[in-house]
Design a protein around this motif. Structure first.
Motif: not given
Length: 196
Positions: A57-61, A72-86, A102-107
């Motif tokens: 899992a990752a988020f675009r900037p 609610p969980f995602i809202v909480s995590l994304l208070k940090d704008p750098a969280h799990m950035q692509e 190995d292969l990777e499947s990203r969401r």
């Protein structure tokens, strides 16, 4: 004959590795030897020609492609704008579990590795009819993976000593009362012996 693939759920540096924001989850993984058990299983799978797919899992900037206000969980995590950035080290698979073949499947959205990704098509292109699931967490990711895989017609096995969640009493209850209704449960050692 049944074709199997191993699905590794969110074993990423920003989730269970050196860049984690989830120390309780890391502690649960450590107490149950999740990473060593997973590494042993993945090594055996690769030697047996069983595909290994990391479901990450990752988020675009700019957060494009991610619903960021519906949970609610995602809202909480994304208070940090750098969280799990692509493209950042946090989004990488922990080195103990990664292999160049190995292969990777990203969401970029949600908690299941199937919705909105090409994972199902990748598995079908490989002729896979059964999946072995490991990783984190027993709170959200592993139940989501298991339920969707069953709904798509795959037979699922969850590796009981290569999964974790927190609080641990809850995680064990999910493994017994939810996963037990959907999937076969097996230890890493049992599968290693079967695949040798």
């Amino acid at each position: 004959m049944e074709r199997v693939a191993v699905l590794v759920m969110e074993m990423q540096r920003g989730v269970v590795g050196d860049l984690t924001k989830f120390p309780d989850l890391v502690a649960a993984c450590t107490r149950h030897d999740v990473v060593p058990n997973a590494a042993r299983l993945l090594g055996t799978a690769r030697s047996a020609g069983i595909p290994v797919i990391h479901c990450t899992a990752a988020f675009r900037p700019d957060r494009a492609g991610s619903h960021t206000g519906n949970c609610p969980f995602i809202v909480s995590l994304l208070k940090d704008p750098a969280h799990m950035q692509e493209g950042t080290p946090a989004a990488e698979v922990i080195p103990e579990l990664w292999d160049g073949g190995d292969l990777e499947s990203r969401r970029h959205h949600g908690f299941s590795p199937f919705t909105g990704t090409s994972l199902d098509m990748t598995l079908r292109s490989l002729g896979v009819s059964a999946v072995v699931a490991l990783g984190v967490s027993l709170n959200l990711g592993i139940p989501g993976l298991t339920l969707e895989a069953v709904n798509l017609g795959y037979r699922v096995t969850v590796v009981t000593d290569a999964v974790a969640g927190f609080p641990e009493e809850y995680a064990r209850a999910v493994l017994k009362h939810t996963i037990g209704l959907l999937a076969t449960r097996a230890t890493a050692a049992t599968l290693v012996e079967e695949w040798k």
